[in-house]
Design a protein around this motif. Structure first.
Motif, PDB file in Angstrom:
ATOM      1  N   THR A  46      -4.805  -0.985   4.673  1.00  0.00           N
ATOM      2  CA  THR A  46      -4.738  -1.137   3.216  1.00  0.00           C
ATOM      3  C   THR A  46      -3.884  -0.015   2.629  1.00  0.00           C
ATOM      4  OG1 THR A  46      -6.661   0.263   2.740  1.00  0.00           O
ATOM      5  CG2 THR A  46      -7.100  -2.084   3.170  1.00  0.00           C
ATOM      6  N   ARG A  47      -3.384  -0.264   1.422  1.00  0.00           N
ATOM      7  CA  ARG A  47      -2.613   0.766   0.725  1.00  0.00           C
ATOM      8  C   ARG A  47      -3.479   2.000   0.461  1.00  0.00           C
ATOM      9  NH1 ARG A  47       1.949   0.366  -2.312  1.00  0.00           N
ATOM     10  NH2 ARG A  47       1.778  -1.921  -2.445  1.00  0.00           N
ATOM     11  N   GLU A  48      -4.746   1.777   0.118  1.00  0.00           N
ATOM     12  CA  GLU A  48      -5.663   2.887  -0.162  1.00  0.00           C
ATOM     13  C   GLU A  48      -5.808   3.798   1.043  1.00  0.00           C
ATOM     14  OE1 GLU A  48     -10.326   3.355  -1.602  1.00  0.00           O
ATOM     15  OE2 GLU A  48      -9.250   1.484  -2.014  1.00  0.00           O
ATOM     16  N   ASP A  49      -5.965   3.209   2.240  1.00  0.00           N
ATOM     17  CA  ASP A  49      -6.070   4.014   3.452  1.00  0.00           C
ATOM     18  C   ASP A  49      -4.749   4.696   3.770  1.00  0.00           C
ATOM     19  OD1 ASP A  49      -8.786   3.756   4.356  1.00  0.00           O
ATOM     20  OD2 ASP A  49      -8.366   1.671   4.828  1.00  0.00           O
ATOM     21  N   ALA A  50      -3.631   3.997   3.583  1.00  0.00           N
ATOM     22  CA  ALA A  50      -2.323   4.606   3.851  1.00  0.00           C
ATOM     23  C   ALA A  50      -2.102   5.831   2.973  1.00  0.00           C
ATOM     24  CB  ALA A  50      -1.213   3.576   3.626  1.00  0.00           C
ATOM     25  N   ASP A  51      -2.481   5.737   1.714  1.00  0.00           N
ATOM     26  CA  ASP A  51      -2.325   6.881   0.811  1.00  0.00           C
ATOM     27  C   ASP A  51      -3.146   8.077   1.285  1.00  0.00           C
ATOM     28  OD1 ASP A  51      -0.581   5.485  -0.779  1.00  0.00           O
ATOM     29  OD2 ASP A  51      -2.057   4.968  -2.316  1.00  0.00           O
ATOM     30  N   LEU A  52      -4.334   7.816   1.820  1.00  0.00           N
ATOM     31  CA  LEU A  52      -5.168   8.900   2.330  1.00  0.00           C
ATOM     32  C   LEU A  52      -4.529   9.547   3.559  1.00  0.00           C
ATOM     33  CD1 LEU A  52      -8.650   7.214   1.843  1.00  0.00           C
ATOM     34  CD2 LEU A  52      -7.817   9.242   0.636  1.00  0.00           C
ATOM     35  N   TRP A  53      -3.907   8.752   4.424  1.00  0.00           N
ATOM     36  CA  TRP A  53      -3.211   9.314   5.582  1.00  0.00           C
ATOM     37  C   TRP A  53      -1.996  10.122   5.139  1.00  0.00           C
ATOM     38  CZ3 TRP A  53      -5.329  10.145   9.962  1.00  0.00           C
ATOM     39  CH2 TRP A  53      -6.282   9.274  10.500  1.00  0.00           C
ATOM     40  N   ILE A  54      -1.281   9.634   4.129  1.00  0.00           N
ATOM     41  CA  ILE A  54      -0.146  10.391   3.604  1.00  0.00           C
ATOM     42  C   ILE A  54      -0.619  11.751   3.093  1.00  0.00           C
ATOM     43  CG2 ILE A  54       1.583  10.457   1.749  1.00  0.00           C
ATOM     44  CD1 ILE A  54       1.810   7.374   2.112  1.00  0.00           C
ATOM     45  N   GLY A  55      -1.795  11.757   2.479  1.00  0.00           N
ATOM     46  CA  GLY A  55      -2.376  13.008   2.007  1.00  0.00           C
ATOM     47  C   GLY A  55      -2.676  13.987   3.125  1.00  0.00           C
ATOM     48  N   GLN A  56      -2.756  13.491   4.359  1.00  0.00           N
ATOM     49  CA  GLN A  56      -2.967  14.349   5.536  1.00  0.00           C
ATOM     50  C   GLN A  56      -1.643  14.758   6.177  1.00  0.00           C
ATOM     51  OE1 GLN A  56      -5.978  15.503   6.954  1.00  0.00           O
ATOM     52  NE2 GLN A  56      -6.822  14.829   4.991  1.00  0.00           N
ATOM     53  N   GLY A  57      -0.539  14.472   5.498  1.00  0.00           N
ATOM     54  CA  GLY A  57       0.768  14.841   6.027  1.00  0.00           C
ATOM     55  C   GLY A  57       1.430  13.776   6.874  1.00  0.00           C
ATOM     56  N   MET A  58       0.809  12.573   6.947  1.00  0.00           N
ATOM     57  CA  MET A  58       1.399  11.476   7.716  1.00  0.00           C
ATOM     58  C   MET A  58       2.372  10.722   6.806  1.00  0.00           C
ATOM     59  SD  MET A  58      -0.125  11.639  10.755  1.00  0.00           S
ATOM     60  CE  MET A  58       0.102  10.031  11.468  1.00  0.00           C
ATOM     61  N   ASN A  59       3.566  11.281   6.645  1.00  0.00           N
ATOM     62  CA  ASN A  59       4.523  10.695   5.705  1.00  0.00           C
ATOM     63  C   ASN A  59       5.150   9.405   6.202  1.00  0.00           C
ATOM     64  OD1 ASN A  59       4.173  12.768   3.781  1.00  0.00           O
ATOM     65  ND2 ASN A  59       5.583  14.102   4.904  1.00  0.00           N
ATOM     66  N   ASN A  60       4.861   9.043   7.453  1.00  0.00           N
ATOM     67  CA  ASN A  60       5.338   7.769   7.988  1.00  0.00           C
ATOM     68  C   ASN A  60       4.315   6.648   7.803  1.00  0.00           C
ATOM     69  OD1 ASN A  60       3.471   8.796   9.770  1.00  0.00           O
ATOM     70  ND2 ASN A  60       4.624   8.333  11.634  1.00  0.00           N
ATOM     71  N   ALA A  61       3.245   6.914   7.059  1.00  0.00           N
ATOM     72  CA  ALA A  61       2.160   5.934   6.914  1.00  0.00           C
ATOM     73  C   ALA A  61       2.511   4.839   5.917  1.00  0.00           C
ATOM     74  CB  ALA A  61       0.869   6.618   6.492  1.00  0.00           C
ATOM     75  N   SER A  62       2.129   3.629   6.267  1.00  0.00           N
ATOM     76  CA  SER A  62       2.212   2.477   5.369  1.00  0.00           C
ATOM     77  C   SER A  62       1.018   1.582   5.710  1.00  0.00           C
ATOM     78  CB  SER A  62       3.545   1.745   5.543  1.00  0.00           C
ATOM     79  OG  SER A  62       3.679   0.724   4.573  1.00  0.00           O
ATOM     80  N   PHE A  63       1.055   0.323   5.311  1.00  0.00           N
ATOM     81  CA  PHE A  63      -0.105  -0.536   5.571  1.00  0.00           C
ATOM     82  C   PHE A  63       0.328  -1.957   5.863  1.00  0.00           C
ATOM     83  CE2 PHE A  63       0.846  -1.110   1.160  1.00  0.00           C
ATOM     84  CZ  PHE A  63       0.481  -2.409   0.847  1.00  0.00           C
ATOM     85  N   MET A  64      -0.543  -2.663   6.588  1.00  0.00           N
ATOM     86  CA  MET A  64      -0.328  -4.064   6.915  1.00  0.00           C
ATOM     87  C   MET A  64      -1.698  -4.727   7.067  1.00  0.00           C
ATOM     88  SD  MET A  64       2.064  -6.374   7.568  1.00  0.00           S
ATOM     89  CE  MET A  64       3.513  -5.497   8.168  1.00  0.00           C
ATOM     90  N   PRO A  65      -2.033  -5.672   6.201  1.00  0.00           N
ATOM     91  CA  PRO A  65      -3.334  -6.347   6.334  1.00  0.00           C
ATOM     92  C   PRO A  65      -3.353  -7.288   7.527  1.00  0.00           C
ATOM     93  CG  PRO A  65      -2.055  -7.344   4.573  1.00  0.00           C
ATOM     94  CD  PRO A  65      -1.261  -6.155   5.050  1.00  0.00           C
ATOM     95  N   ASN A  66      -4.552  -7.640   7.956  1.00  0.00           N
ATOM     96  CA  ASN A  66      -4.704  -8.620   9.021  1.00  0.00           C
ATOM     97  C   ASN A  66      -4.399 -10.020   8.501  1.00  0.00           C
ATOM     98  OD1 ASN A  66      -5.560  -6.725  10.911  1.00  0.00           O
ATOM     99  ND2 ASN A  66      -7.718  -6.997  10.411  1.00  0.00           N
TER     100      ASN A  66
END
Length: 369
Positions: free
Chosen positions: A158-178
Motif C-alpha cells: 500500500t502507499r501508506e506502508d511505502a511512505d513508512l518505508w521511505i521514512g526509514q531511508g528506503m527511497n526506492n520504496a513504492s507499492f503494488m496491491p495484490n
C-alpha cells in the motif's frame, strides 16, 4: 481467451523461500506467474528450500527450481560456503535470461541468496508482503533495510506502508496491491446462518482472539455457526481453547480446503481476526463472493480493501469486544449484510487481474529506462 501483452516479452524470475509452501505469498507468486505467462512472458519460479507443509499447485506451465534438497546448514562457514554455491546456480539461471529480464524477490530471506548472485543487467525488485508495522516487530525489518536498500524497487502493498518505508531511508520504496484472486460467477446467496474464517491455524491469524470473540457472539445467536477453515501448528491448543470456552456446539473445524469459493458461498459473513496482514487475499476472496466482512483493522491493506461501514465493518486490532459487536451487527440484520455484500462484490473489482498486471508491466518498462 489469453491476451498477449503489447509490452516486450521478458524473462521474469520469482524467488521465494519455497516454491510451494502453504501461505498467501505462494498463492500470490503462482497467480502472478500464471498471469504473466498468459501475457507471453517467460516465467521461472525459484525457491531456496523445500517446504515442510506443501500447498497444492496443480499443473503449472512454467519451470520451478528449488536450490537446496533439504535445509541449508546452520549459520557459520558451512552456511556461507553453501550460499556461495547456490548463488552460482542462481547466476547461471539469470545469465541464461534474455535482455530486459526481471527478478522479483517475494520474501526478504530469499534475497540473502539473490544478493550473492550476479544480477548485473537485470532489474531486481524486492517485496514485503506484510504491513510495515508487522515487519517492524520482527527480524525481517532489519533484513529489509539491509538487503532491499539497493534493489531497483522495493515494493510494499500500500502507499501508506511505502511512505513508512521511505521514512526509514528506503527511497526506492513504492507499492503494488495484490490482484483479485478470483471473481466467482456465482456469489454467495447469504442464506446459511454461518460465519466463515479461512486461514492458517497460526498465531498471526489470531484464531485464539476469534474464539474469544465468538464466545461473546454465540449466546446471542444460538442458530448460527462459526466455520473455521485451515490447518496449522496451533490446531490442538485452539481446539482445547474452544472446548474450555464451551463453544464446541457452535464451532466447526473444517480443515484445509481447496474450494475457497465454495466455502465462502456457504457463509453469510466472513471474519478475519489477524494480528498482522499485508494485503489479505482472504478478504478479497470473501468480497468477490459477495460476503460482507468483519475484521480487525490490523494493516493499511485491510482498510484499503474494506471500506468501513460501506462494504464491511472494521474493529480495532485486539479488541475482541468490538469485533464481537461488528459480527453481531451483521448477523442481526439481513438487509444490512445483503447490501454490504453486494457492494463488496462491486467495489473489489478495482483490483482486477488485468489492472494489476498492466501496472506490473508498466513498472518493468519504467525500471528498464
Amino acid at each position: 481467451m489469453t491476451l498477449v501483452s503489447t509490452e516486450p516479452q521478458r524473462d521474469v524470475f520469482f524467488v521465494s523461500n519455497s516454491v510451494d509452501e502453504l501461505g498467501g505469498v505462494t498463492s500470490w507468486s503462482h497467480q502472478m506467474a500464471r498471469l504473466l505467462t498468459g501475457r507471453g512472458h517467460r516465467v521461472h519460479v525459484v525457491g531456496i528450500t523445500p517446504s515442510d507443509v506443501v500447498q497444492e499447485l496443480g499443473e503449472v506451465a512454467y519451470p520451478m527450481t528449488t536450490l537446496y534438497a533439504g535445509q541449508p546448514p546452520r549459520p557459520g562457514r558451512a552456511r556461507e560456503a553453501s550460499m556461495r554455491e547456490q548463488a552460482v546456480r542462481l547466476t547461471a539461471l539469470f545469465r541464461a535470461a534474455r535482455p530486459g529480464a526481471v527478478v522479483i524477490v517475494t520474501q526478504v530471506w530469499a534475497m540473502e541468496w539473490v544478493a550473492q548472485a550476479d544480477t548485473r543487467g537485470l532489474t531486481v525488485i524486492g517485496m514485503s508482503h506484510e504491513s510495515f508495522e508487522y515487519s517492524k516487530a520482527s527480524s525481517r525489518f532489519q533484513r529489509v533495510r539491509k538487503y532491499y536498500q539497493d534493489v531497483d524497487r522495493m515494493l510494499a502493498l500500500t502507499r501508506e506502508d511505502a511512505d513508512l518505508w521511505i521514512g526509514q531511508g528506503m527511497n526506492n520504496a513504492s507499492f503494488m496491491p495484490n490482484p483479485l484472486p478470483f471473481m466467482p460467477d456465482v456469489p454467495s446467496p447469504r442464506t446459511e446462518k454461518a460465519v466463515v474464517s479461512i486461514g492458517r491455524l497460526h498465531d498471526q491469524k489470531g484464531i485464539d482472539m476469534l474464539l474469544d470473540t465468538w464466545a461473546e457472539v454465540a449466546p446471542r445467536h444460538p442458530d448460527w455457526r462459526l466455520r473455521i477453515y485451515g490447518s496449522g501448528e496451533d490446531e490442538e491448543i485452539l481446539k482445547k481453547q474452544c472446548t474450555a470456552l464451551g463453544l464446541d456446539n457452535s464451532v466447526d473445524w473444517m480443515g484445509r480446503t481447496s474450494d475457497v469459493a465454495g466455502a465462502l458461498r456457504g457463509g453469510s459473513v466472513f471474519v478475519q481476526s489477524s494480528r498482522g496482514e499485508g494485503f489479505p487475499l482472504a478478504l478479497m476472496e470473501a468480497m468477490a463472493t459477495a460476503v460482507p466482512c468483519a475484521a480487525f483493522d490490523c494493516a493499511p491493506g485491510v482498510h484499503e480493501i474494506v471500506h468501513d461501514g460501506e462494504d464491511g465493518l472494521l474493529a480495532t486490532l485486539g479488541n475482541t469486544g468490538e469485533l464481537a459487536r461488528r459480527l453481531d451487527t451483521l448477523m442481526s440484520d439481513k438487509e444490512l449484510r445483503d447490501g454490504m455484500g453486494d457492494r463488496a462484490r462491486i467495489n473489489i473489482q478495482r483490483y482486477t487481474t488485468t489492472e494489476i498486471v498492466n501496472r506490473w508491466e508498466d513498472l518493468f518498462s519504467f525500471l528498464e529506462r
